[in-house]
Design a protein around this motif. Structure first.
Motif, PDB file in Angstrom:
ATOM      1  N   THR A   1       6.298  10.653  -2.279  1.00 25.67           N
ATOM      2  CA  THR A   1       7.889  11.124  -2.993  1.00 25.67           C
ATOM      3  C   THR A   1       7.403  11.269  -4.163  1.00 25.67           C
ATOM      4  N   LEU A   2       7.224   9.912  -4.685  1.00 33.00           N
ATOM      5  CA  LEU A   2       7.306   9.701  -6.348  1.00 33.00           C
ATOM      6  C   LEU A   2       5.247  10.266  -6.870  1.00 33.00           C
TER       7      LEU A   2
ATOM      8  N   LYS B   1       4.817  10.488 -10.795  1.00 33.89           N
ATOM      9  CA  LYS B   1       5.516  10.162 -11.509  1.00 33.89           C
ATOM     10  C   LYS B   1       4.596   8.393 -12.588  1.00 33.89           C
ATOM     11  N   LYS B   2       5.056   8.256 -13.359  1.00 32.73           N
ATOM     12  CA  LYS B   2       4.642   7.092 -14.009  1.00 32.73           C
ATOM     13  C   LYS B   2       6.011   6.540 -14.102  1.00 32.73           C
ATOM     14  N   VAL B   3       6.169   5.361 -13.669  1.00 28.99           N
ATOM     15  CA  VAL B   3       6.802   4.323 -13.519  1.00 28.99           C
ATOM     16  C   VAL B   3       6.487   2.576 -14.166  1.00 28.99           C
ATOM     17  N   CYS B   4       7.765   2.447 -15.801  1.00 33.04           N
ATOM     18  CA  CYS B   4       7.692   1.537 -16.422  1.00 33.04           C
ATOM     19  C   CYS B   4       8.888   0.135 -15.825  1.00 33.04           C
ATOM     20  N   VAL B   5       8.250  -1.044 -14.950  1.00 29.94           N
ATOM     21  CA  VAL B   5       9.392  -1.887 -14.980  1.00 29.94           C
ATOM     22  C   VAL B   5       9.017  -3.757 -15.502  1.00 29.94           C
TER      23      VAL B   5
ATOM     24  N   PHE C   1       5.719   1.833  -5.972  1.00 27.69           N
ATOM     25  CA  PHE C   1       4.491   2.294  -5.709  1.00 27.69           C
ATOM     26  C   PHE C   1       3.925   3.227  -4.594  1.00 27.69           C
ATOM     27  N   GLN C   2       5.168   1.888  -3.384  1.00 24.20           N
ATOM     28  CA  GLN C   2       4.928   3.044  -1.495  1.00 24.20           C
ATOM     29  C   GLN C   2       5.197   4.058  -2.189  1.00 24.20           C
TER      30      GLN C   2
ATOM     31  N   CYS D   1       0.471  -1.093   0.068  1.00 22.89           N
ATOM     32  CA  CYS D   1      -0.221  -0.462   0.011  1.00 22.89           C
ATOM     33  C   CYS D   1       1.026   1.542  -0.012  1.00 22.89           C
ATOM     34  N   GLN D   2      -0.003   2.309  -0.370  1.00 24.12           N
ATOM     35  CA  GLN D   2       0.682   3.516  -0.389  1.00 24.12           C
ATOM     36  C   GLN D   2       2.303   4.184   0.880  1.00 24.12           C
TER      37      GLN D   2
END
Ligand code: SF4
Length: 373
Positions: free
Chosen positions: A103-104, A107-111, A126-127, A98-99
């Protein structure tokens, strides 16, 4: 409450300079974790690790070379069994996805890659508030499912996969090609590449097409006399699995037993279970002889890890199956690291790590870098 876990915590001396912590590639704060366990503050103990996959470390790390082997209580033959504590803690108090911070946020993050490193990173960012998408064409943690269940229970993996799948992290079942990374870097604020190793290595000898791959072997379908070529953990997994299914198993390795990359504890287990070893033997040819296979091996001489001399002294081993378990080639994604795109980070096997704990360490370091930008 498992008494033996509490007993392990009780015997810790809370050393001022804890060698267990120094020996841990993640620098886990082991004495403080054990203190929290003593106080029955299990959630707080799990939080000290800073990631979600401690149960995997508890099963898969080479503990004798890490926390367990470094504990000062080894001198009294009574080392703290931290892996046992770690397994118990994460099994009974799993990390909630869960968040926890913002801080982020935005932001869109791709893994790219749904293995240990990719998912550790995905959970961490994600957290921290990021919007996270994981691209993985196979089942999450798929390579860990090839580890025999005597080393890693299936239920542990199923639980972890289920937890990620039921979280708000988006999982897209799609193969990403190396050529697509630059485009993803334009579409997302950050890209984390953790695609794991490349293709399995072949034997590189005439007749190599007659060999069984380690993946086929780990499906557990072999019988009769089995020769496993290789000296890493995968080779030993293959050998132990085949042995447990009633096969006669011989491991052939081109160097000495001391030079085997496999964990010594795994080699010892294999020996105790009746697996035979032929060291200083390099395969030179594989042929069919009637219904059987015939592997010709040549004696080798090695003086160090860099030199290996193959002699003319050969002999043949007849068997039903020859398993090629020589590890994997470098991933085609690895060379992308030279491009040095500022918002693309790499971790896990593709970046040179070889253990689960390295995959986690890379992910945590990269997630911290992102948060500090
Ligand atoms: S080295 Fe052993 S006794 Fe010392 S802090 Fe670590 S686990 Fe406890």
């Amino acid at each position: 409450m498992d008494n033996s876990v509490q007993q392990q915590a009780q015997k810790c001396l809370a050393c001022k300079k804890p060698l267990c912590k120094v020996a841990c590639p993640l620098g886990n704060d082991i004495p403080n974790v054990l203190q929290l366990v003593k106080n029955q503050q299990y959630r707080q103990a799990v939080a000290l690790f800073g990631h979600a996959f401690g149960e995997l470390c508890g099963y898969l790390c080479p503990h004798q070379q890490q926390c367990l082997g470094a504990c000062v209580l080894n001198a009294k033959g009574n080392a703290v069994n931290f892996p046992l504590v770690e397994r118990w803690l994460f099994h009974n108090s799993p990390v909630e996805i869960c968040q926890k911070s913002s801080t982020l946020q935005g932001k869109k993050v791709c893994v790219v890659g749904g293995g240990v490193s990719g998912l550790t990173f995905a959970i961490k960012v994600f957290q921290a508030g990021a919007d996270v998408t994981v691209f993985e064409p196979n089942k999450l943690l798929s390579t860990l499912y090839t580890i025999p269940s005597f080393r890693l229970p299936r239920q542990v993996l199923d639980n972890l996969v289920e937890r990620v799948q039921s979280s708000p992290i988006k999982i897209v079942c799609q193969q990403v090609q190396p050529s697509q990374i630059a485009t993803l870097a334009e579409q997302y604020h950050f890209v984390y590449v953790a695609t794991g190793v490349g293709e399995a290595r072949t034997l590189g000898i005439p007749g190599q097409e007659l060999a069984t791959t380690y993946q086929q072997c780990l499906l557990g379908k072999l019988c009769g006399n089995v020769v496993v070529v290789g000296g890493g953990n995968t080779a030993i997994d293959c050998a132990r699995l085949a042995k447990s299914q009633g096969c006669n198993v011989t491991v052939v390795y081109r160097r000495s037993e001391e030079e085997m990359p496999a964990f010594q504890t795994e080699v010892d287990h294999a020996k105790n279970e009746g697996v035979l070893f032929q060291t200083h033997q390099a395969p030179v040819c594989l042929e069919k002889q009637g219904q059987n296979l015939c592997l010709t091996v040549a004696k080798t001489v090695s003086h160090n890890r860099k030199s290996l001399q193959i002699t003319n002294e050969t002999h043949q081993i007849c068997c039903d199956f020859v398993v090629s378990a020589l590890g994997n080639n470098t991933s085609p994604f690895a060379s992308l690291q030279q491009q040095a795109l500022p918002n693309v980070l790499f971790g896990g096997d593709v970046a040179g790590g070889s253990l689960v704990v390295h995959a986690i360490r890379d992910a945590l370091l990269c997630a911290t870098k992102l948060e500090e930008r």
